[in-house]
Scaffold this active site. Structure first.
Site, PDB file in Angstrom:
ATOM      1  N   MET A  30     145.456  52.291  -0.485  1.00  0.00           N
ATOM      2  CA  MET A  30     144.544  51.588   0.416  1.00  0.00           C
ATOM      3  C   MET A  30     143.568  50.753  -0.416  1.00  0.00           C
ATOM      4  O   MET A  30     142.494  50.380   0.069  1.00  0.00           O
ATOM      5  CB  MET A  30     143.779  52.570   1.301  1.00  0.00           C
ATOM      6  CG  MET A  30     144.722  53.360   2.213  1.00  0.00           C
ATOM      7  SD  MET A  30     143.929  53.979   3.711  1.00  0.00           S
ATOM      8  CE  MET A  30     142.642  54.982   3.040  1.00  0.00           C
ATOM      9  N   GLY A  31     143.941  50.466  -1.671  1.00  0.00           N
ATOM     10  CA  GLY A  31     143.065  49.653  -2.526  1.00  0.00           C
ATOM     11  C   GLY A  31     141.886  50.453  -3.049  1.00  0.00           C
ATOM     12  O   GLY A  31     141.912  51.686  -3.071  1.00  0.00           O
ATOM     13  N   HIS A  37     144.907  56.052  -9.094  1.00  0.00           N
ATOM     14  CA  HIS A  37     145.972  55.152  -8.623  1.00  0.00           C
ATOM     15  C   HIS A  37     146.776  54.617  -9.806  1.00  0.00           C
ATOM     16  O   HIS A  37     147.997  54.514  -9.741  1.00  0.00           O
ATOM     17  CB  HIS A  37     145.376  53.950  -7.875  1.00  0.00           C
ATOM     18  CG  HIS A  37     144.621  54.298  -6.635  1.00  0.00           C
ATOM     19  ND1 HIS A  37     143.263  54.197  -6.539  1.00  0.00           N
ATOM     20  CD2 HIS A  37     145.053  54.738  -5.424  1.00  0.00           C
ATOM     21  CE1 HIS A  37     142.868  54.554  -5.331  1.00  0.00           C
ATOM     22  NE2 HIS A  37     143.935  54.891  -4.625  1.00  0.00           N
ATOM     23  N   GLN A  61     144.799  55.818  10.497  1.00  0.00           N
ATOM     24  CA  GLN A  61     144.495  57.125   9.888  1.00  0.00           C
ATOM     25  C   GLN A  61     142.999  57.407   9.827  1.00  0.00           C
ATOM     26  O   GLN A  61     142.585  58.404   9.236  1.00  0.00           O
ATOM     27  CB  GLN A  61     145.167  57.263   8.509  1.00  0.00           C
ATOM     28  CG  GLN A  61     144.605  56.387   7.407  1.00  0.00           C
ATOM     29  CD  GLN A  61     145.461  56.458   6.146  1.00  0.00           C
ATOM     30  OE1 GLN A  61     146.550  55.891   6.096  1.00  0.00           O
ATOM     31  NE2 GLN A  61     144.999  57.168   5.138  1.00  0.00           N
ATOM     32  N   GLN A 148     148.494  64.048  -6.151  1.00  0.00           N
ATOM     33  CA  GLN A 148     148.427  65.461  -5.749  1.00  0.00           C
ATOM     34  C   GLN A 148     147.054  65.816  -5.170  1.00  0.00           C
ATOM     35  O   GLN A 148     146.878  66.844  -4.545  1.00  0.00           O
ATOM     36  CB  GLN A 148     148.772  66.324  -6.980  1.00  0.00           C
ATOM     37  CG  GLN A 148     148.602  67.815  -6.824  1.00  0.00           C
ATOM     38  CD  GLN A 148     149.577  68.439  -5.817  1.00  0.00           C
ATOM     39  OE1 GLN A 148     150.593  67.840  -5.468  1.00  0.00           O
ATOM     40  NE2 GLN A 148     149.248  69.625  -5.338  1.00  0.00           N
ATOM     41  N   LYS A 149     146.058  64.923  -5.359  1.00  0.00           N
ATOM     42  CA  LYS A 149     144.735  65.217  -4.802  1.00  0.00           C
ATOM     43  C   LYS A 149     144.833  65.407  -3.281  1.00  0.00           C
ATOM     44  O   LYS A 149     144.195  66.274  -2.716  1.00  0.00           O
ATOM     45  CB  LYS A 149     143.729  64.099  -5.121  1.00  0.00           C
ATOM     46  CG  LYS A 149     142.338  64.460  -4.582  1.00  0.00           C
ATOM     47  CD  LYS A 149     141.300  63.523  -5.080  1.00  0.00           C
ATOM     48  CE  LYS A 149     141.345  62.190  -4.405  1.00  0.00           C
ATOM     49  NZ  LYS A 149     140.884  62.221  -2.989  1.00  0.00           N
ATOM     50  N   GLN A 153     148.767  65.756   2.303  1.00  0.00           N
ATOM     51  CA  GLN A 153     149.476  64.499   2.582  1.00  0.00           C
ATOM     52  C   GLN A 153     150.858  64.522   1.926  1.00  0.00           C
ATOM     53  O   GLN A 153     151.868  64.139   2.535  1.00  0.00           O
ATOM     54  CB  GLN A 153     148.640  63.332   2.052  1.00  0.00           C
ATOM     55  CG  GLN A 153     149.347  61.988   2.089  1.00  0.00           C
ATOM     56  CD  GLN A 153     148.410  60.830   1.769  1.00  0.00           C
ATOM     57  OE1 GLN A 153     147.674  60.385   2.631  1.00  0.00           O
ATOM     58  NE2 GLN A 153     148.445  60.326   0.558  1.00  0.00           N
ATOM     59  N   SER A 185     138.198  59.555  -6.622  1.00  0.00           N
ATOM     60  CA  SER A 185     138.439  59.174  -5.231  1.00  0.00           C
ATOM     61  C   SER A 185     137.725  57.852  -4.976  1.00  0.00           C
ATOM     62  O   SER A 185     136.631  57.626  -5.524  1.00  0.00           O
ATOM     63  CB  SER A 185     137.849  60.242  -4.303  1.00  0.00           C
ATOM     64  OG  SER A 185     137.713  59.730  -2.992  1.00  0.00           O
ATOM     65  N   SER A 186     138.329  57.019  -4.147  1.00  0.00           N
ATOM     66  CA  SER A 186     137.660  55.755  -3.796  1.00  0.00           C
ATOM     67  C   SER A 186     136.339  56.046  -3.085  1.00  0.00           C
ATOM     68  O   SER A 186     135.409  55.260  -3.131  1.00  0.00           O
ATOM     69  CB  SER A 186     138.553  54.909  -2.892  1.00  0.00           C
ATOM     70  OG  SER A 186     139.805  54.733  -3.509  1.00  0.00           O
TER      71      SER A 186
END
Ligand code: PAF
Length: 280
Positions: A30-31, A37, A61, A148-149, A153, A185-186
């Site tokens: 998702m950028g 990433h 989502q 894996q975070k 999902q 994390s973003s």
């Protein structure tokens, strides 16, 4: 790196690569890219002949009160990072391109989509599995890479691929952490300095569970109780869940006798962060 904004152009290009019998890797995102990433892209590069990525902030989502509109968008920088890592194709469609008007079809992995984050974010995993199956239909990769975070999902996507006979291999890559242990994390970008400090309780709670496990504790409940105490002592972080579950089914385990996922989610202000480790 070639940029594709339409489904047809992306599909034409990926089919052209597949006709050359190349092993085709795909990294959906998702950028707002970070080292986590980029580790997926590096794994894809190492295992595949050609790599495509996608950047699409997927509205289905996000819940109605979640951060869809303010989710960090850093497209130019993301393109540079992907290009530097050797990504050949980037699929970056608009919402209108991905979701035709009056679209009413969703993919749900029943019995799993409601667990963990799916419990506190109703509809979240339905949105994930719907968009991932659409992306797989468009890009048609041989293998797709996920972090894996988001362990739930990964488990849910693996189940979807199995149940729907989707010919895509799923590879989960290890969590990438900041030097002090916080999982990348973003959403870390939302944290103010005090919340950033308090956020360490997530990784510390998992580390302490690991220590207790190494000391011989096998029952799940004392590990859960210990983590709840840790969160009680850190009022800036509000525990959402701390669960010990089977990594494939996401069913709770009472005793750790085979590899078990220890997963935690907590709110720092309005920012929700997740983390996990595997024990056993
Ligand atoms: O993990 C993510 O970034 C997203 O959930 C994904 C897999 C790209 C689907 O939108």
């Amino acid at each position: 790196m070639q940029l594709f904004e339409t489904i047809d152009t992306m599909r034409d290009k990926s089919r052209a690569w597949r006709r050359k019998n190349k092993r085709f890797g795909f990294v959906p995102t998702m950028g707002a890219l970070h080292e986590g990433h980029l580790s997926l892209v590096r794994a894809a590069k190492a295992q595949c002949d050609v790599v495509a990525a996608s950047i699409f902030v997927n509205p289905t989502q996000f819940g109605p009160n979640e951060d869809f509109s303010k989710y960090p968008r850093t497209f130019e920088r993301d393109c540079e990072l992907l290009e530097n890592e050797g990504v050949s194709m980037l699929f970056a469609p608009t919402v209108e391109e991905m979701y035709p008007p009056r679209a009413v079809t969703y993919v749900t992995v029943e019995g799993m989509s409601e667990k963990l984050c799916g419990n506190s974010r109703p509809g979240h995993f339905r949105g994930v599995t719907t968009v991932v199956s659409k992306l797989f239909n468009i890009v048609e990769p041989d293998v797709a890479f996920f972090g894996q975070k988001d362990a739930a999902q990964v488990a849910i996507i693996r189940r979807m691929v199995r149940d729907l006979n989707i010919p895509v291999e799923i590879v989960a890559c290890p969590i990438v952490r900041e030097t002090d242990g916080l999982a990348m994390s973003s959403r870390n970008a939302y944290l103010d300095p005090q919340q950033r400090k308090a956020a360490l309780v997530l990784s510390r709670s998992l580390k302490e569970a690991q220590v207790l496990y190494q000391q011989g504790v096998r029952d799940a409940q004392p590990l859960i109780d210990h983590s709840k105490e840790m969160f009680a002592q850190q009022p800036s972080a509000r525990l959402d869940y701390f669960e010990i579950i089977h990594p494939a089914t996401l069913e709770p385990v009472e005793k750790i006798i085979s590899p078990s996922l220890v997963a935690v989610a907590a709110y720092l202000g309005t920012t929700r962060l997740i983390d996990n480790i595997v024990l056993g």
